[in-house]
Design a protein around this motif. Structure first.
Motif, PDB file in Angstrom:
ATOM      1  N   VAL A  93       0.964  -1.285  -0.330  1.00  0.00           N
ATOM      2  CA  VAL A  93      -0.201   0.165  -0.246  1.00  0.00           C
ATOM      3  C   VAL A  93       1.165   1.361   0.042  1.00  0.00           C
ATOM      4  N   LEU A  94       0.758   1.956  -1.206  1.00  0.00           N
ATOM      5  CA  LEU A  94       1.494   3.125  -1.236  1.00  0.00           C
ATOM      6  C   LEU A  94       1.363   4.301  -1.184  1.00  0.00           C
ATOM      7  N   ARG A  95       1.510   5.498  -0.737  1.00  0.00           N
ATOM      8  CA  ARG A  95       0.938   7.144  -0.778  1.00  0.00           C
ATOM      9  C   ARG A  95       1.957   7.550  -1.560  1.00  0.00           C
ATOM     10  N   LEU A  96       1.658   8.312  -2.990  1.00  0.00           N
ATOM     11  CA  LEU A  96       2.781   9.195  -3.374  1.00  0.00           C
ATOM     12  C   LEU A  96       2.028   9.770  -4.471  1.00  0.00           C
ATOM     13  N   HIS A 137     -10.744  -1.880   1.802  1.00  0.00           N
ATOM     14  CA  HIS A 137      -9.494  -1.227   1.151  1.00  0.00           C
ATOM     15  C   HIS A 137      -9.238   0.249   1.043  1.00  0.00           C
ATOM     16  N   THR A 138      -9.114   0.620   2.577  1.00  0.00           N
ATOM     17  CA  THR A 138      -8.340   1.632   3.111  1.00  0.00           C
ATOM     18  C   THR A 138      -6.643   1.585   2.920  1.00  0.00           C
ATOM     19  N   VAL A 143      -2.595  -1.389   4.941  1.00  0.00           N
ATOM     20  CA  VAL A 143      -1.400  -1.175   6.379  1.00  0.00           C
ATOM     21  C   VAL A 143      -1.931  -2.347   6.952  1.00  0.00           C
ATOM     22  N   GLY A 144      -2.872  -3.650   7.485  1.00  0.00           N
ATOM     23  CA  GLY A 144      -2.869  -4.179   8.534  1.00  0.00           C
ATOM     24  C   GLY A 144      -2.456  -5.934   7.763  1.00  0.00           C
ATOM     25  N   TYR A 145      -3.677  -5.210   6.241  1.00  0.00           N
ATOM     26  CA  TYR A 145      -3.345  -6.351   5.449  1.00  0.00           C
ATOM     27  C   TYR A 145      -1.296  -7.243   4.961  1.00  0.00           C
ATOM     28  N   CYS A 146      -1.106  -6.020   4.572  1.00  0.00           N
ATOM     29  CA  CYS A 146      -0.204  -6.310   4.233  1.00  0.00           C
ATOM     30  C   CYS A 146       1.138  -6.509   5.406  1.00  0.00           C
ATOM     31  N   MET A 147       0.950  -6.426   6.637  1.00  0.00           N
ATOM     32  CA  MET A 147       1.450  -6.725   7.883  1.00  0.00           C
ATOM     33  C   MET A 147       0.829  -8.518   8.515  1.00  0.00           C
ATOM     34  N   LYS A 148       0.185  -8.708   7.755  1.00  0.00           N
ATOM     35  CA  LYS A 148      -1.049 -10.385   8.080  1.00  0.00           C
ATOM     36  C   LYS A 148       0.161 -11.437   8.579  1.00  0.00           C
ATOM     37  N   GLY A 170      -4.121  -0.806  11.312  1.00  0.00           N
ATOM     38  CA  GLY A 170      -3.888  -1.701  10.705  1.00  0.00           C
ATOM     39  C   GLY A 170      -4.709  -2.722  11.124  1.00  0.00           C
ATOM     40  N   GLU A 171      -3.469  -3.288  11.918  1.00  0.00           N
ATOM     41  CA  GLU A 171      -4.184  -4.577  12.968  1.00  0.00           C
ATOM     42  C   GLU A 171      -5.620  -4.909  13.082  1.00  0.00           C
ATOM     43  N   ARG A 172      -5.731  -3.651  13.967  1.00  0.00           N
ATOM     44  CA  ARG A 172      -6.799  -3.710  14.102  1.00  0.00           C
ATOM     45  C   ARG A 172      -8.740  -3.405  12.896  1.00  0.00           C
ATOM     46  N   GLU A 173      -8.119  -3.014  11.897  1.00  0.00           N
ATOM     47  CA  GLU A 173      -9.231  -3.228  10.540  1.00  0.00           C
ATOM     48  C   GLU A 173      -8.681  -5.180   9.619  1.00  0.00           C
TER      49      GLU A 173
END
Length: 194
Positions: A93-96, A137-138, A143-148, A170-173
């Motif tokens: 997930v990127l912000r750019l 998809h927020t 962020v949570g999905y990427c850390m699963k 992110g983990e909570r989401e």
């Protein structure tokens, strides 16, 4: 490949087999100004796969880490194992700054050197999608999905501009929308990757 043999200029003869030198022809790229007209801050999810096999981490990690560091305002890029086929791939997930998901796709492809025909695996695919703001998809959800996979032995991650509070949210989401048998996340279909 496009290789050439170096010839001895004094005799016109090629080198012996034992001392043959091969030089790969490369075109020098002239640095060009990037047209940033119309760029705005975007939040995108990125999936990078090699269909039917694990992604080559050794070849892809350096380019992705450099892209995150130099091109992104914030983001998480993680190595995860797919649930269905079990292959390693990159999820981010990127912000750019950018014009569109398609323009970011081209930039990620260039960072991986997949824009060079000989460098791109024939089964390599990149999917970039603007975050929808719904369900998983927020920003926090992705962020949570990427850390699963963080507690699994294959896990590797790079992040920039992500705080401990971002990781906790992110983990909570992810637990809310993406974990367990009744997950309601937005599915990524690899058949749509190009």
């Amino acid at each position: 490949g496009s290789e050439m043999c170096i010839r001895d200029r004094s005799t016109g003869a090629g080198p012996s087999r034992a001392s043959a030198q091969r030089v790969r022809r490369t075109r020098r790229r002239v640095p060009q100004e990037v047209d940033r007209t119309g760029w705005k801050e975007l939040e995108v999810s990125v999936t990078i796969v090699t269909l039917g096999e694990d992604i080559n981490v050794t070849l892809t990690a350096p380019g992705l880490e450099k892209f995150l560091t130099e091109e992104c305002n914030a983001g998480v890029i993680s190595l995860e194992r797919g649930e269905e086929e079990g292959h390693l791939h990159w999820q981010a997930v990127l912000r750019l700054q950018g014009k569109s998901a398609a323009s970011i796709n081209a930039r990620v492809k260039a960072a991986l050197r997949w824009n060079i025909v000989d460098e791109r695996p024939s089964n390599g695919r990149i999917r970039v999608a603007k975050l929808t703001g719904r369900s998983l998809h927020t920003w926090a959800g992705m962020v949570g999905y990427c850390m699963k996979d963080q507690h699994k032995p294959h896990f590797r991650t790079y992040h920039k501009g992500i705080s401990a509070a971002d990781l906790n949210q992110g983990e909570r989401e992810f637990l809310r929308y993406g974990a367990g048998p009744r997950k309601s996340r937005i599915a990524v279909s690899y058949t749509h990757l190009r």
